[in-house]
Design an enzyme around this catalytic site. Structure first.
Site, PDB file in Angstrom:
ATOM      1  N   HIS A  99      -2.555  -2.431  -9.978  1.00 63.35           N
ATOM      2  CA  HIS A  99      -3.491  -1.831  -9.041  1.00 63.35           C
ATOM      3  C   HIS A  99      -4.752  -2.669  -9.007  1.00 63.35           C
ATOM      4  CE1 HIS A  99      -5.878   1.209  -6.986  1.00 63.35           C
ATOM      5  NE2 HIS A  99      -4.729   1.761  -6.652  1.00 63.35           N
ATOM      6  N   HIS A 154       0.878  -1.184   0.000  1.00 61.93           N
ATOM      7  CA  HIS A 154       0.000   0.000   0.000  1.00 61.93           C
ATOM      8  C   HIS A 154       0.912   1.229   0.000  1.00 61.93           C
ATOM      9  CE1 HIS A 154      -3.462   2.386   0.545  1.00 61.93           C
ATOM     10  NE2 HIS A 154      -3.795   2.131   1.796  1.00 61.93           N
ATOM     11  N   ASP A 202       2.610   5.281  -7.015  1.00 64.90           N
ATOM     12  CA  ASP A 202       3.879   5.169  -6.303  1.00 64.90           C
ATOM     13  C   ASP A 202       5.090   5.037  -7.218  1.00 64.90           C
ATOM     14  OD1 ASP A 202       2.855   5.249  -3.676  1.00 64.90           O
ATOM     15  OD2 ASP A 202       2.080   3.238  -3.951  1.00 64.90           O
TER      16      ASP A 202
HETATM   17  N1  CMC Z   1       4.635  -7.138 -10.790  1.00 61.40           N
HETATM   18  C1  CMC Z   1       4.521  -8.359 -11.385  1.00 61.40           C
HETATM   19  N2  CMC Z   1       3.354  -9.015 -11.452  1.00 61.40           N
HETATM   20  C2  CMC Z   1       2.278  -8.448 -10.893  1.00 61.40           C
HETATM   21  C3  CMC Z   1       2.333  -7.190 -10.263  1.00 61.40           C
HETATM   22  C4  CMC Z   1       3.568  -6.536 -10.230  1.00 61.40           C
HETATM   23  N3  CMC Z   1       3.679  -5.343  -9.647  1.00 61.40           N
HETATM   24  N4  CMC Z   1       1.113  -6.864  -9.792  1.00 61.40           N
HETATM   25  C5  CMC Z   1       0.310  -7.885 -10.109  1.00 61.40           C
HETATM   26  N5  CMC Z   1       1.010  -8.848 -10.788  1.00 61.40           N
HETATM   27  C6  CMC Z   1       0.473 -10.083 -11.367  1.00 61.40           C
HETATM   28  C7  CMC Z   1       0.202 -11.121 -10.296  1.00 61.40           C
HETATM   29  O1  CMC Z   1       1.313 -11.965 -10.094  1.00 61.40           O
HETATM   30  C8  CMC Z   1      -0.981 -11.842 -10.884  1.00 61.40           C
HETATM   31  O2  CMC Z   1      -0.502 -12.700 -11.900  1.00 61.40           O
HETATM   32  P1  CMC Z   1      -1.210 -14.153 -12.147  1.00 61.40           P
HETATM   33  O3  CMC Z   1      -2.588 -13.817 -12.599  1.00 61.40           O
HETATM   34  O4  CMC Z   1      -0.354 -14.807 -13.165  1.00 61.40           O
HETATM   35  O5  CMC Z   1      -1.180 -14.845 -10.821  1.00 61.40           O
HETATM   36  C9  CMC Z   1      -1.775 -10.745 -11.580  1.00 61.40           C
HETATM   37  O6  CMC Z   1      -0.799  -9.759 -11.936  1.00 61.40           O
HETATM   38  C10 CMC Z   1      -2.863 -10.123 -10.713  1.00 61.40           C
HETATM   39  O7  CMC Z   1      -2.251  -9.707  -9.497  1.00 61.40           O
HETATM   40  P2  CMC Z   1      -2.953  -9.698  -8.082  1.00 61.40           P
HETATM   41  O8  CMC Z   1      -1.906  -9.847  -7.037  1.00 61.40           O
HETATM   42  O9  CMC Z   1      -4.076 -10.699  -8.088  1.00 61.40           O
HETATM   43  O10 CMC Z   1      -3.569  -8.255  -8.080  1.00 61.40           O
HETATM   44  P3  CMC Z   1      -4.136  -7.495  -6.812  1.00 61.40           P
HETATM   45  O11 CMC Z   1      -5.244  -6.661  -7.290  1.00 61.40           O
HETATM   46  O12 CMC Z   1      -4.411  -8.431  -5.686  1.00 61.40           O
HETATM   47  O13 CMC Z   1      -2.889  -6.608  -6.343  1.00 61.40           O
HETATM   48  C11 CMC Z   1      -1.397  -4.830  -6.085  1.00 61.40           C
HETATM   49  C12 CMC Z   1      -2.782  -5.252  -6.569  1.00 61.40           C
HETATM   50  C13 CMC Z   1      -1.269  -3.322  -6.153  1.00 61.40           C
HETATM   51  C14 CMC Z   1      -1.221  -5.262  -4.596  1.00 61.40           C
HETATM   52  C15 CMC Z   1      -0.331  -5.519  -6.949  1.00 61.40           C
HETATM   53  O14 CMC Z   1      -0.472  -5.111  -8.300  1.00 61.40           O
HETATM   54  C16 CMC Z   1       1.090  -5.252  -6.456  1.00 61.40           C
HETATM   55  O15 CMC Z   1       1.572  -5.965  -5.577  1.00 61.40           O
HETATM   56  N6  CMC Z   1       1.788  -4.200  -6.991  1.00 61.40           N
HETATM   57  C17 CMC Z   1       3.078  -3.838  -6.517  1.00 61.40           C
HETATM   58  C18 CMC Z   1       2.944  -3.049  -5.227  1.00 61.40           C
HETATM   59  C19 CMC Z   1       2.445  -1.650  -5.482  1.00 61.40           C
HETATM   60  O16 CMC Z   1       2.909  -0.959  -6.372  1.00 61.40           O
HETATM   61  N7  CMC Z   1       1.516  -1.206  -4.619  1.00 61.40           N
HETATM   62  C20 CMC Z   1       0.975   0.161  -4.688  1.00 61.40           C
HETATM   63  C21 CMC Z   1      -0.470   0.161  -5.050  1.00 61.40           C
HETATM   64  S1  CMC Z   1      -1.063   1.775  -5.513  1.00 61.40           S
HETATM   65  C22 CMC Z   1      -1.006   2.741  -4.130  1.00 61.40           C
HETATM   66  C23 CMC Z   1      -1.918   2.314  -3.053  1.00 61.40           C
HETATM   67  O17 CMC Z   1      -3.129   2.217  -3.271  1.00 61.40           O
HETATM   68  O18 CMC Z   1      -1.423   2.117  -1.964  1.00 61.40           O
END
Ligand code: CMC
Length: 443
Positions: A308, A269, A364
């Site tokens: 996201h 986050h 971010d």
């Molecule tokens: N790098 C590589 N792969 C990713 C990433 C990433 N940053 N984000 C998602 N994926 C992949 C993930 O492995 C999954 O692949 P598969 O379908 O093959 O298993 C797919 O994309 C969907 O990911 P998810 O984890 O189910 O998506 P989510 O909605 O649960 O997670 C997130 C959202 C923001 C936690 C995630 O994209 C992430 O960890 N990003 C990096 C951390 C980040 O930048 N966070 C800041 C968010 S914005 C500011 C805020 O609101 O705080």
């Protein structure tokens, strides 16, 4: 005649049909309770870990269309606010629902300024943290401690009390954040200068040394103000959900905001901007980007600042931040990490892994590069997120408190553990299975 706004469900276990109303494109999952396999059955429950498809409230504050990359506060596009508004004006809009006229803006600014000081005991409380305490940890503890200073905050159903706590929190957040920073440097805390703007005063409390008056650089002051506008609210994200969940017990807002700050601390986050810089420093140079992209695709770490839960398009805030970066570099000199970030973005946005999963830069990805160029240590990055988000948290809190449909948050679970068993005396218990995949090893 228009289509009927309802859902007809057939329960194949019993053959019974149920009609469930649809309102605003949602069904009430509580309506599923009447779907029972037998009279003893407690009724159907929605299973939604991480609340990926569950609305927990009706809100009028922030609108996001994640597919189109749209973000609006109270109907105003984020791009217009970032260009024309100030943080305090936007905070007024978020908290009160309308843009202020000149008179009300002045009164609001004065009301916030009147609350920038903190009790001297708060300073002493902060002195108790270790010299290397993470400023987010200091923020969580100190905001929580404010509830012991303002016991009137318990009157959450009193409008005047809610207004007062809102002004206090928006006013004091930069003071506490700056003190957390000065604490880690072993520097004396700086009193607020109420002749400066909200962000100008924050910069003064961070950087003032022996000069009588600190004069913030106007470009950096405005850049920070724009970044604060961009972070002011973001509907039901992890920290706002934490705030609403905790506040639903009718606790005071300081305790609820402390919970929100704790949620924001996590690397998925608000901690992501700090993680982005660590990642960029590890990559080290633009020519090493392809190798790292391959690692991320194999699941060896994540491309921080990408992806996201809601945006399946370029985060509109990231677009604005990219522009602000150039203005800031005009004053501070270029942060070399920007070249690595641009290369990461270029390659990722051409790569099927990221394109097919709709992973784009989020807020971010570029914010940390600006903060670093402005001289903030990495540990301050999530703090710079928490300060402006306070307006959003307070608006969400007030909305929750006034919403007659809200109750204490209490989700259900799907129990998959043991059914009833007889207690076994210790000497008769079998050896526990310590393999990692064993159910007996849970922590
Ligand atoms: N790098 C590589 N792969 C990713 C990433 C990433 N940053 N984000 C998602 N994926 C992949 C993930 O492995 C999954 O692949 P598969 O379908 O093959 O298993 C797919 O994309 C969907 O990911 P998810 O984890 O189910 O998506 P989510 O909605 O649960 O997670 C997130 C959202 C923001 C936690 C995630 O994209 C992430 O960890 N990003 C990096 C951390 C980040 O930048 N966070 C800041 C968010 S914005 C500011 C805020 O609101 O705080």
């Amino acid at each position: 005649m228009g289509a009927k706004e309802s859902l007809t469900i057939t329960d194949n276990r019993t053959g019974k049909q149920y009609e469930i109303p649809i309102e605003n494109g949602t069904i009430r999952t509580a309506d599923l309770k009447k779907i029972k396999a037998s009279p003893e059955d407690g009724g159907l429950v929605g299973y939604d870990p991480a609340l990926t498809n569950t609305a927990t409230c009706k809100s009028r504050i922030t609108y996001i269309d994640g597919d189109a990359g749209i973000l609006r506060y109270r109907g105003y596009p984020i791009e217009e606010l970032a260009e024309k508004s100030t943080y305090l004006e936007t905070a007024y809009l978020i908290v009160k629902g309308e843009l202020p006229d000149g008179k009300h803006l002045k009164a609001w600014q004065n009301n916030i300024i009147a609350h920038t000081m903190v009790h001297e005991n708060i300073k002493r409380f902060m002195d108790g943290f270790r010299y290397d305490a993470h400023p987010m940890g200091i923020l969580v503890g100190t905001i929580g401690a404010l509830s012991t200073f303002y016991t009137d905050a318990k009157d959450i159903f009193d409008l005047e009390s809610r207004r007062l706590q809102t002004r206090r929190l928006i006013g004091k957040m930069p003071t506490i954040a700056a003190a957390a920073y000065r604490h880690s440097r072993g520097l004396p805390y700086v009193y607020p200068d109420n002749n400066l703007s909200y962000t100008g005063n924050f910069l003064s409390m961070l950087h003032k040394m022996t000069e009588l008056v600190y004069k913030p650089d106007p470009v950096l002051e405005r850049a920070l103000d724009v970044l604060f506008i961009l972070h002011a609210d973001h509907e039901q994200n992890c920290s706002t959900n934490a705030l609403r969940s905790v506040a639903s017990s009718q606790v005071d807002p300081y305790s609820a905001v402390a919970a929100a700050v704790a949620a924001l601390y996590g690397p998925l986050h608000g901690g992501a901007n700090e993680a982005v810089i660590r990642m960029l420093m590890e990559i080290g140079s633009a020519d090493r980007v392809p190798a790292y992209i391959d690692k991320f695709k194999k699941g060896e770490g994540r491309l921080m600042g990408f992806g996201h839960r809601v945006y399946k398009n370029y985060d509109p805030r990231a677009k604005i931040i990219k522009r602000v970066a150039d203005e800031v570099f005009g004053v501070t000199g270029k942060n070399p990490l920007i070249d690595i970030a641009l290369e990461l973005e270029r390659i990722a946005l051409q790569d099927d892994y990221f394109v097919s999963r709709k992973l784009y830069p989020n807020v971010d990805f570029y914010s940390g590069i600006i903060y670093q160029a402005m001289g903030f240590p990495l540990t301050m990055f999530p703090v710079l997120f928490a300060i402006p988000r306070t307006a959003g948290w307070m608006a969400q809190w007030a909305e929750l408190v006034r919403d007659s449909e809200q109750k204490i948050t209490r989700p259900r679970q799907v129990y998959i553990g043991e059914q009833v068993r007889d207690y076994i005396p210790i000497e008769k218990r079998p050896e526990p299975d310590m393999r990692e995949d064993s159910v007996s090893v849970e922590i």
